[in-house]
Design a protein around this motif. Structure first.
Motif, PDB file in Angstrom:
ATOM      1  N   PRO A   1      51.430  56.283  45.784  1.00  0.00           N
ATOM      2  CA  PRO A   1      51.332  57.111  45.997  1.00  0.00           C
ATOM      3  C   PRO A   1      51.771  57.061  47.202  1.00  0.00           C
ATOM      4  O   PRO A   1      51.169  56.107  49.105  1.00  0.00           O
ATOM      5  CB  PRO A   1      49.094  57.034  45.715  1.00  0.00           C
TER       6      PRO A   1
ATOM      7  N   GLN B   1      51.894  52.560  34.945  1.00  0.00           N
ATOM      8  CA  GLN B   1      50.958  52.299  35.653  1.00  0.00           C
ATOM      9  C   GLN B   1      50.668  51.388  35.782  1.00  0.00           C
ATOM     10  O   GLN B   1      50.407  50.392  35.188  1.00  0.00           O
ATOM     11  CB  GLN B   1      49.646  52.849  36.449  1.00  0.00           C
TER      12      GLN B   1
ATOM     13  N   THR C   1      47.904  48.399  38.355  1.00  0.00           N
ATOM     14  CA  THR C   1      46.800  48.996  39.660  1.00  0.00           C
ATOM     15  C   THR C   1      46.841  47.334  40.009  1.00  0.00           C
ATOM     16  O   THR C   1      45.536  47.323  38.651  1.00  0.00           O
ATOM     17  CB  THR C   1      45.737  49.458  39.276  1.00  0.00           C
TER      18      THR C   1
END
Length: 125
Positions: free
Chosen positions: A41, A120, A122
């Motif tokens: 991000p 994604q 994480t």
């Protein structure tokens, strides 16, 4: 035209492992170097790893060297990224990409011709 579809992302605790896969369509997959990039991000795309068309040459970013391993199975039109000892700073969207034209493996994002939609990853602390 080559279509790339990543899978294998998810949520993992620090120190854990994930294996990403990238399935490619098209008969010319075995001719292409395949790379993995990631984007955290607020940051730009970052090179992670690349593997030559026959698997004989690989490169890794310093930040993942010794923890990540790239491989490919040309019979299955698939490239993999095994990620071990994951850290929170590995959190990002991971993209696979195909380089259809370079003579040697490259870390340069602009050299890649085809991109997947991303998966994604994480890593929680």
């Amino acid at each position: 035209q080559v279509q790339l579809v990543e899978s294998g992302g998810g949520l993992v605790q620090a120190g854990g492992s994930l294996r990403l896969s990238c399935a490619a369509s098209g008969r010319t997959f075995s001719n292409y170097a395949m790379g993995w990039f990631r984007q955290a991000p607020g940051k730009e795309h970052e090179f992670v790893s690349v593997i030559s068309w026959n698997g004989g040459s690989t490169l890794y970013a310093d930040s993942v060297k010794g923890r990540f391993a790239i491989s490919r199975d040309n019979a299955k039109n698939t490239v993999y990224l095994q990620m071990n000892s994951l850290k929170p700073e590995d959190t990002a969207v991971y993209y696979c990409a195909a380089d259809a034209t370079s003579v040697v493996v490259t870390t340069a994002l602009r050299e890649y011709d085809y991109w997947g939609q991303g998966t994604q990853v994480t890593v929680s602390s």
